[in-house]
Design a protein around this motif. Structure first.
Motif, PDB file in Angstrom:
ATOM      1  N   ARG A  12       0.815  -1.221   0.000  1.00  0.00           N
ATOM      2  CA  ARG A  12       0.000   0.000   0.000  1.00  0.00           C
ATOM      3  C   ARG A  12       0.849   1.273   0.000  1.00  0.00           C
ATOM      4  N   HIS A  13       1.813   1.355   0.882  1.00  0.00           N
ATOM      5  CA  HIS A  13       2.615   2.580   0.972  1.00  0.00           C
ATOM      6  C   HIS A  13       3.419   2.790  -0.308  1.00  0.00           C
ATOM      7  N   ALA A  14       4.137   1.760  -0.723  1.00  0.00           N
ATOM      8  CA  ALA A  14       4.971   1.886  -1.917  1.00  0.00           C
ATOM      9  C   ALA A  14       4.126   2.134  -3.163  1.00  0.00           C
ATOM     10  N   GLY A  15       2.981   1.440  -3.271  1.00  0.00           N
ATOM     11  CA  GLY A  15       2.130   1.589  -4.439  1.00  0.00           C
ATOM     12  C   GLY A  15       1.507   2.971  -4.542  1.00  0.00           C
ATOM     13  N   ILE A  16       0.968   3.471  -3.430  1.00  0.00           N
ATOM     14  CA  ILE A  16       0.362   4.810  -3.419  1.00  0.00           C
ATOM     15  C   ILE A  16       1.413   5.873  -3.722  1.00  0.00           C
ATOM     16  N   ASP A  17       2.599   5.745  -3.116  1.00  0.00           N
ATOM     17  CA  ASP A  17       3.662   6.723  -3.360  1.00  0.00           C
ATOM     18  C   ASP A  17       4.058   6.725  -4.835  1.00  0.00           C
ATOM     19  N   PHE A  18       4.134   5.535  -5.438  1.00  0.00           N
ATOM     20  CA  PHE A  18       4.492   5.435  -6.854  1.00  0.00           C
ATOM     21  C   PHE A  18       3.426   6.085  -7.726  1.00  0.00           C
ATOM     22  N   LEU A  19       2.157   5.869  -7.396  1.00  0.00           N
ATOM     23  CA  LEU A  19       1.064   6.482  -8.152  1.00  0.00           C
ATOM     24  C   LEU A  19       1.097   8.003  -8.054  1.00  0.00           C
ATOM     25  N   LYS A  20       1.491   8.510  -6.905  1.00  0.00           N
ATOM     26  CA  LYS A  20       1.517   9.956  -6.692  1.00  0.00           C
ATOM     27  C   LYS A  20       2.696  10.624  -7.402  1.00  0.00           C
ATOM     28  N   THR A  21       3.842   9.940  -7.461  1.00  0.00           N
ATOM     29  CA  THR A  21       5.069  10.624  -7.868  1.00  0.00           C
ATOM     30  C   THR A  21       5.550  10.301  -9.277  1.00  0.00           C
ATOM     31  N   GLN A  22       5.094   9.203  -9.858  1.00  0.00           N
ATOM     32  CA  GLN A  22       5.660   8.778 -11.131  1.00  0.00           C
ATOM     33  C   GLN A  22       4.810   9.212 -12.324  1.00  0.00           C
ATOM     34  N   ASP A  23       5.476   9.400 -13.459  1.00  0.00           N
ATOM     35  CA  ASP A  23       4.777   9.726 -14.696  1.00  0.00           C
ATOM     36  C   ASP A  23       3.898   8.552 -15.117  1.00  0.00           C
ATOM     37  N   VAL A  24       2.820   8.865 -15.832  1.00  0.00           N
ATOM     38  CA  VAL A  24       1.873   7.838 -16.256  1.00  0.00           C
ATOM     39  C   VAL A  24       2.555   6.783 -17.124  1.00  0.00           C
ATOM     40  N   GLY A  25       3.586   7.176 -17.861  1.00  0.00           N
ATOM     41  CA  GLY A  25       4.279   6.235 -18.732  1.00  0.00           C
ATOM     42  C   GLY A  25       5.025   5.139 -18.000  1.00  0.00           C
ATOM     43  N   ARG A  26       5.256   5.330 -16.703  1.00  0.00           N
ATOM     44  CA  ARG A  26       5.967   4.303 -15.928  1.00  0.00           C
ATOM     45  C   ARG A  26       5.041   3.186 -15.453  1.00  0.00           C
ATOM     46  N   ILE A  27       3.719   3.418 -15.481  1.00  0.00           N
ATOM     47  CA  ILE A  27       2.768   2.466 -14.905  1.00  0.00           C
ATOM     48  C   ILE A  27       2.006   1.764 -16.019  1.00  0.00           C
ATOM     49  N   ASN A  28       2.182   0.462 -16.114  1.00  0.00           N
ATOM     50  CA  ASN A  28       1.532  -0.312 -17.171  1.00  0.00           C
ATOM     51  C   ASN A  28       0.127  -0.776 -16.773  1.00  0.00           C
ATOM     52  N   LYS A  29      -0.017  -1.294 -15.549  1.00  0.00           N
ATOM     53  CA  LYS A  29      -1.307  -1.802 -15.082  1.00  0.00           C
ATOM     54  C   LYS A  29      -1.419  -1.608 -13.578  1.00  0.00           C
ATOM     55  N   ILE A  30      -2.669  -1.445 -13.124  1.00  0.00           N
ATOM     56  CA  ILE A  30      -2.954  -1.409 -11.692  1.00  0.00           C
ATOM     57  C   ILE A  30      -3.831  -2.611 -11.367  1.00  0.00           C
ATOM     58  N   PHE A  31      -3.357  -3.461 -10.473  1.00  0.00           N
ATOM     59  CA  PHE A  31      -4.134  -4.609 -10.017  1.00  0.00           C
ATOM     60  C   PHE A  31      -4.575  -4.348  -8.573  1.00  0.00           C
ATOM     61  N   LEU A  32      -5.881  -4.286  -8.367  1.00  0.00           N
ATOM     62  CA  LEU A  32      -6.436  -4.040  -7.041  1.00  0.00           C
ATOM     63  C   LEU A  32      -7.238  -5.253  -6.600  1.00  0.00           C
ATOM     64  N   GLN A  33      -6.979  -5.685  -5.384  1.00  0.00           N
ATOM     65  CA  GLN A  33      -7.652  -6.891  -4.891  1.00  0.00           C
ATOM     66  C   GLN A  33      -9.137  -6.645  -4.681  1.00  0.00           C
ATOM     67  N   GLN A  34      -9.939  -7.594  -5.103  1.00  0.00           N
ATOM     68  CA  GLN A  34     -11.387  -7.514  -4.888  1.00  0.00           C
ATOM     69  C   GLN A  34     -11.696  -7.535  -3.397  1.00  0.00           C
TER      70      GLN A  34
END
Length: 249
Positions: A12-34
């Motif tokens: 959670r911490h690492a994922g949220i921080d990455f979403l906040k700080t990284q360019d959209v081009g760095r993120i290929n997919k987001i997998f969220l647990q049901q």
């Protein structure tokens, strides 16, 4: 900048921080647990919408397989490769800014958890860049990213072919090279001002003999217990705070 293999960022911490700080081009997919907590899911959805990213809701066992049993806490990002800094560009930048940089050189650190922890300490103490070898050492992986809790995004990491040759080049640029050794000077007497490089050795073997010959001075951590060694990341943290004290004082 040069890139390495594609990987995952999870937790959670690492994922949220990455979403906040990284360019959209760095993120290929987001997998969220049901079925994850609604407030956490809402936070992920909000950040994803801001970047125009699509979330794939998947069962927990899918995330388990992606990260091979890692503690994903319900969130996994499939990301483009982590990028390494160009050492020459960094050094030229420091010189152009007339900045006496502090560099951390890691001689074949193999455990990604150690590298991640070292990144956290480096960010906390103002290390300007980290240098690692291309061979016989861990690189920037998802485990490193998670352990660093976001520090991987703020501390430049450069990979080089040969640490000995790199050390010689740094000396030519006016850097003083310090390493760790059981017979070195008490680290509490270390003057870390000026253009400085601290070399941390491999978890089991320490600094390689050829690299140790390049040291201007060696430092030791006095120990009074029965076990005369510290974990590499712990020892690095102690030394980095002495560096910070020295440079601030």
């Amino acid at each position: 900048m040069t890139s390495v293999n594609s990987d995952f960022v999870f937790g959670r911490h690492a994922g949220i921080d990455f979403l906040k700080t990284q360019d959209v081009g760095r993120i290929n997919k987001i997998f969220l647990q049901q079925g994850v907590q609604a407030d956490f899911a809402s936070q992920v959805v909000y950040l994803a919408k801001k970047k125009g990213l699509i979330i794939q809701n998947v069962p927990k066992n899918k995330l388990d397989r992606l990260v091979q049993g890692g503690n994903h806490q319900g969130l996994v990002l499939a990301v483009s490769s982590f990028e390494y800094a160009d050492l020459d560009q960094l050094l030229n930048k420091f010189e152009a800014e007339n900045h006496d940089a502090f560099l951390l050189m890691l001689d074949s650190i193999e455990d990604p958890h150690n590298l991640g922890s070292i990144l956290r300490s480096a960010d906390a103490t103002g290390v300007d860049a980290i240098i690692i070898p291309k061979r016989h050492a861990t690189g920037l992986t998802s485990v490193v990213a998670k352990t660093s809790t976001g520090a991987i995004d703020y501390v430049p990491v450069a990979r080089v072919n040969n640490l000995v040759q790199t050390t010689k080049e740094l000396k030519k640029r006016g850097y003083w090279i310090f390493g760790t050794d059981m017979e070195g000077t008490d680290y509490r007497k270390w003057d870390a001002k000026g253009k400085t490089v601290l070399v941390i050795g491999n978890e089991g073997k320490g600094i390689s003999p050829l690299l140790k010959k390049q040291m201007d001075q060696t430092l030791t951590l006095p120990m009074v217990g029965h076990v005369q060694s510290l974990n590499a990341s712990v020892a690095t943290g102690v030394l980095l705070y002495q560096m910070l004290t020295s440079r601030q004082g």
